[in-house]
Design an enzyme around this catalytic site. Structure first.
Site, short mmCIF file in Angstrom:
data_model
loop_
_atom_site.label_atom_id
_atom_site.label_comp_id
_atom_site.label_asym_id
_atom_site.label_seq_id
_atom_site.Cartn_x
_atom_site.Cartn_y
_atom_site.Cartn_z
N ALA A 191 -3.33 -0.56 2.58
CA ALA A 191 -2.30 -1.29 3.31
C ALA A 191 -1.02 -0.48 3.17
O ALA A 191 -0.83 0.24 2.18
CB ALA A 191 -2.13 -2.68 2.71
N GLY A 241 -6.81 -1.16 1.01
CA GLY A 241 -7.22 -1.66 2.32
C GLY A 241 -8.18 -0.71 3.03
O GLY A 241 -8.94 -1.13 3.90
N GLU A 287 -11.51 -1.50 1.64
CA GLU A 287 -11.87 -2.81 2.20
C GLU A 287 -12.32 -2.67 3.66
O GLU A 287 -13.27 -3.33 4.09
CB GLU A 287 -10.67 -3.76 2.09
CG GLU A 287 -10.38 -4.14 0.64
CD GLU A 287 -9.03 -4.83 0.46
OE1 GLU A 287 -8.00 -4.23 0.83
OE2 GLU A 287 -9.01 -5.96 -0.04
N GLU A 304 -4.86 -1.48 -6.22
CA GLU A 304 -3.77 -2.47 -6.04
C GLU A 304 -3.10 -2.88 -7.35
O GLU A 304 -1.89 -3.08 -7.39
CB GLU A 304 -4.31 -3.72 -5.33
CG GLU A 304 -4.58 -3.53 -3.84
CD GLU A 304 -5.97 -3.01 -3.55
OE1 GLU A 304 -6.68 -2.55 -4.48
OE2 GLU A 304 -6.38 -3.07 -2.38
N1 CAA Z 1 1.19 3.09 2.42
C1 CAA Z 1 2.23 3.74 3.01
N2 CAA Z 1 2.34 5.08 3.00
C2 CAA Z 1 1.38 5.79 2.38
C3 CAA Z 1 0.28 5.17 1.75
C4 CAA Z 1 0.20 3.77 1.81
N3 CAA Z 1 -0.83 3.08 1.28
N4 CAA Z 1 -0.50 6.13 1.21
C5 CAA Z 1 0.09 7.30 1.51
N5 CAA Z 1 1.23 7.11 2.21
C6 CAA Z 1 2.18 8.11 2.70
C7 CAA Z 1 3.05 8.65 1.57
O1 CAA Z 1 4.12 7.78 1.32
C8 CAA Z 1 3.48 9.99 2.15
O2 CAA Z 1 4.50 9.77 3.07
P1 CAA Z 1 5.81 10.74 3.09
O3 CAA Z 1 5.24 12.09 3.47
O4 CAA Z 1 6.67 10.13 4.14
O5 CAA Z 1 6.37 10.70 1.73
C9 CAA Z 1 2.24 10.43 2.94
O6 CAA Z 1 1.48 9.24 3.17
C10 CAA Z 1 1.38 11.40 2.18
O7 CAA Z 1 1.07 10.82 0.92
P2 CAA Z 1 1.27 11.56 -0.48
O8 CAA Z 1 2.42 12.54 -0.39
O9 CAA Z 1 1.34 10.53 -1.54
O10 CAA Z 1 -0.09 12.38 -0.55
P3 CAA Z 1 -0.87 12.83 -1.87
O11 CAA Z 1 -1.93 13.78 -1.41
O12 CAA Z 1 0.08 13.32 -2.92
O13 CAA Z 1 -1.57 11.50 -2.44
C11 CAA Z 1 -2.78 9.43 -2.27
C12 CAA Z 1 -2.53 10.84 -1.68
C13 CAA Z 1 -3.47 9.54 -3.63
C14 CAA Z 1 -3.69 8.70 -1.30
C15 CAA Z 1 -1.42 8.69 -2.42
O14 CAA Z 1 -0.73 8.77 -1.17
C16 CAA Z 1 -1.54 7.25 -2.79
O15 CAA Z 1 -1.77 6.93 -3.95
N6 CAA Z 1 -1.37 6.33 -1.81
C17 CAA Z 1 -1.38 4.91 -2.06
C18 CAA Z 1 -2.77 4.38 -2.30
C19 CAA Z 1 -2.74 2.90 -2.61
O16 CAA Z 1 -2.15 2.48 -3.58
N7 CAA Z 1 -3.39 2.10 -1.75
C20 CAA Z 1 -3.43 0.67 -1.91
C21 CAA Z 1 -2.33 0.03 -1.11
S1 CAA Z 1 -2.15 -1.70 -1.43
C22 CAA Z 1 -3.37 -2.45 -0.55
O17 CAA Z 1 -4.18 -1.80 0.12
C23 CAA Z 1 -3.35 -3.94 -0.65
C24 CAA Z 1 -4.44 -4.68 0.04
O18 CAA Z 1 -5.60 -4.58 -0.28
C25 CAA Z 1 -4.08 -5.65 1.05
#
Ligand code: CAA
Length: 260
Positions: A66, A111, A114, A134
């Protein structure tokens, strides 16, 4: 229809829906869900589409979860609404009349995991990574991750993933039954299309009933589920495809199914 965050292509009875926000690693916000709902409605009512493949744009990510930027200022009510929206769209995928194959081309986190789980079959690229991170953000999964994950991999593995928030590579996801196949990244879409082609060669109504029998039957006690299976089996005998399938077998030729 033109959408900003998704792409929909259709060729030879196989549709490919791509989540297309590569700059945010295809993270899911409300607009993306609204667009997906529109596309899914269109697909469900298109008799030419026999199988749907779901994937993410770019080589790095299926869906990284998400959209955290979108959610960061949410209050409780908005959080609940967003979870219900995501659940509604993922239920649409699970209940789509056509089979859905997730072609997981990289991160399938939160997400994203999921979303992969509401599909019927998951094929992962070797570089795919799965997880429900999460808890590291102070929340729990909101798009049915706490429900679909234990149903797919069992309680123990699901709890380990949900409580640690750790990512697992594609090979481990295969070992625990989260994905059906792991393939080289360069072959991912071709392998998903080959499976879709194989499915589309079968009687379309029989495929639809088999999906329904599994999805709905698993929610019933076993006696009712078997009665339900028998009803759907009987229903197959009212279709032209059943006549054609059995006639073709007897006449030693390939069946020409019409989805009727
Ligand atoms: N939401 C919004 N933006 C995201 C994102 C997310 N879930 N995941 C990645 N991005 C964005 C980053 O902010 C970044 O944007 P900018 O270039 O503008 O800074 C871009 O995508 C590239 O990401 P990274 O620079 O972080 O890339 P990386 O290779 O260093 O890492 C990653 C990759 C491990 C996937 C890391 O991006 C990450 O940990 N992302 C979040 C994963 C996460 O926590 N997902 C769960 C979300 S909560 C959820 O899903 C709730 C639910 O069930 C309803």
């Amino acid at each position: 229809m033109s959408w900003e965050n998704i792409l929909l292509e259709k060729e030879d009875g196989i549709a490919v829906l791509t989540i297309n926000r590569p700059k945010a690693l295809n993270a899911l916000n409300a607009q993306t869900f609204y667009e997906m709902a529109e596309a899914l409605e269109k697909i469900a009512n298109d008799p030419e589409i026999k199988v749907l493949i779901l994937t993410g744009a770019g080589e790095k990510s299926f869906v990284a979860g998400a959209d955290i930027v979108y959610m960061k200022d949410f209050g409780g009510v908005e959080g609940r609404e967003f979870a219900l929206l995501g659940q509604r769209v993922m239920n649409m995928i699970e209940k789509l009349p056509q089979p859905v194959i997730a072609a997981v081309n990289g991160y399938a986190l939160g997400g994203g995991c999921e979303l992969a789980m509401c599909c019927d079959i998951r094929i992962a690229a070797e570089n795919a990574r799965f997880g429900q991170p999460e808890v590291a953000l102070g929340v729990i999964p909101g798009f049915a991750g706490t429900q679909r994950l234990p149903r797919l991999v069992g309680k123990a593995v699901a709890k380990e993933l949900l409580l640690t928030g750790e990512q697992i590579p594609a090979e481990r996801a295969w070992q625990v039954g989260l994905v059906n196949h792991v393939v080289p990244a360069s072959e991912l879409l071709a392998r998903a299309k080959a499976m879709a082609k194989r499915i589309s060669a079968n009687g379309q109504l029989a495929v639809k009933f088999a999906k329904e029998a599994v999805n709905n039957g698993l929610e019933m006690d076993v006696d009712r589920a078997m009665a339900y299976e028998a009803d759907l089996f009987g229903l197959c005998f009212s279709t032209a495809d059943r006549k054609e399938g059995m006639a073709a077998f007897v006449e030693k030729r390939k069946p020409q199914f019409q989805g009727k």
